[in-house]
Design a protein around this motif. Structure first.
Motif, mmCIF file in Angstrom:
data_model
loop_
_atom_site.group_PDB
_atom_site.id
_atom_site.type_symbol
_atom_site.label_atom_id
_atom_site.label_comp_id
_atom_site.label_asym_id
_atom_site.label_seq_id
_atom_site.Cartn_x
_atom_site.Cartn_y
_atom_site.Cartn_z
ATOM 1 N N SER A 5 -4.336 2.840 -4.000
ATOM 2 C CA SER A 5 -4.199 1.687 -4.895
ATOM 3 C C SER A 5 -3.657 2.071 -6.269
ATOM 4 O O SER A 5 -2.969 1.266 -6.914
ATOM 5 C CB SER A 5 -5.543 0.969 -5.054
ATOM 6 O OG SER A 5 -6.520 1.821 -5.620
ATOM 7 N N CYS A 21 0.822 -1.219 0.000
ATOM 8 C CA CYS A 21 0.000 0.000 0.000
ATOM 9 C C CYS A 21 0.854 1.268 0.000
ATOM 10 O O CYS A 21 0.584 2.220 0.738
ATOM 11 C CB CYS A 21 -0.937 0.019 1.200
ATOM 12 S SG CYS A 21 -1.995 -1.442 1.358
ATOM 13 N N THR A 78 -1.466 -4.181 -2.894
ATOM 14 C CA THR A 78 -2.407 -3.112 -2.586
ATOM 15 C C THR A 78 -3.769 -3.750 -2.333
ATOM 16 O O THR A 78 -3.914 -4.968 -2.390
ATOM 17 C CB THR A 78 -2.469 -2.058 -3.700
ATOM 18 O OG1 THR A 78 -3.256 -0.944 -3.253
ATOM 19 C CG2 THR A 78 -3.091 -2.627 -4.964
#
Length: 289
Positions: free
Chosen positions: A231, A177, A224
């Motif tokens: 994202s 992430c 992600t």
């Protein structure tokens, strides 16, 4: 500190406290906590977690925590890191200096001190330094990727006054992430808590991972989530890894019926987190050969 950063910290503290409420050290994990690795007091502390069932040297995972450069410490990440230790690794979980009091490149300087400590203390703590891996999420994904750039790009490393320890090689990364193009994301800002006004553009350039990838960059597991606000940051980064010929796996977790959010993998109670952590540790084991 900006108002936005203060609100961010308040929200993170509330969320993390709720996530970890009632958790304790897993019975299969042994811990050594509050070890000094540097000269900045509370900032320069680390923990080491190991599975109790394994003796001798273990492959190492180093965790660069997230928190937008202004929040977080090893206490916030301890249960996540212990979950990694349960999977057969010695895990090093450390504090680093936070903004706005300390700005770029302070977290990278501290990270270098951590790796220096690992190399120096490999025998005392049973570290297999031929198999060192690292994980990072959010700002931590940015940070550990930048440190990997220092190790693999001499021209980029020349921006920094510190030198990595002799013999250090990060064998693989798990980047979760993250943000990989700070110039694109923050270039229009007038003020940021984690860079100085005097070196604003230079610092953003130095902190843009996408600009400094070489073919020697470590193999990566890039993760992600489908409902993560960040994202969109991962696909352009993954494209560059492919263009440079860097071995990588890219996964977006979650479905339309099951939305997953930013750094969901840190929740020690979550089956979704367990799946990600299994996948990333399996990736590391593949790299060990």
């Amino acid at each position: 500190m900006s108002l936005g950063a203060r609100i961010f910290i308040m929200m993170c503290r509330k969320s993390d406290k709720k996530r970890d409420k009632g958790l304790t050290v897993p019975p299969g994990v042994e811990t050594q906590c509050g070890i000094s690795y540097g000269s900045f007091g509370k900032w320069s502390l680390l923990d080491v977690y190991r599975p109790k069932s394994v003796e001798g040297k273990l492959p190492v995972i180093v965790s660069f925590h997230g928190g937008g450069w202004v929040y977080g410490d090893k206490e916030v990440y301890r249960y996540y890191c212990m979950e990694l230790a349960k999977r057969g690794f010695a895990v090093v979980n450390y504090n680093y200096r936070l903004a706005p009091k300390y700005r770029h490149p302070a977290p990278l300087e501290d990270t270098n001190a951590v790796f220096s400590w690992i190399m120096k203390n490999k025998d005392s703590f049973g570290f297999d330094t031929d198999n060192i891996f690292a994980v990072g999420d959010s700002a931590g994904a940015t940070g550990i990727a930048l440190y990997a750039c220092i190790l693999t790009s001499p021209s980029y490393a020349a921006n920094y006054s510190f030198k990595p320890p002799a013999g250090l090689k990060i064998k693989g990364l798990a980047l979760n992430c993250g943000i990989y193009d700070n110039e694109k994301r923050f270039g229009g800002a007038k003020r940021l808590d984690f860079v100085s006004k005097e070196s604003f553009k230079k610092s953003l350039s130095e902190m843009t991972v996408c600009k400094h990838i070489t073919e020697d960059f470590p193999p990566c597991f890039v993760m992600t989530a489908n409902a993560d606000d960040l994202s969109a940051e991962s696909p352009p980064f993954v494209k560059i890894l492919g263009e440079k010929g860097v071995r990588h796996i890219y996964r977006e977790y979650g479905t339309d019926d099951h939305r997953l959010y930013h750094v969901f993998h840190c929740d020690a109670r979550s089956e979704d987190a367990a799946r990600v952590n299994d996948d990333e540790c399996s990736f590391f084991r593949e790299l060990m050969g």
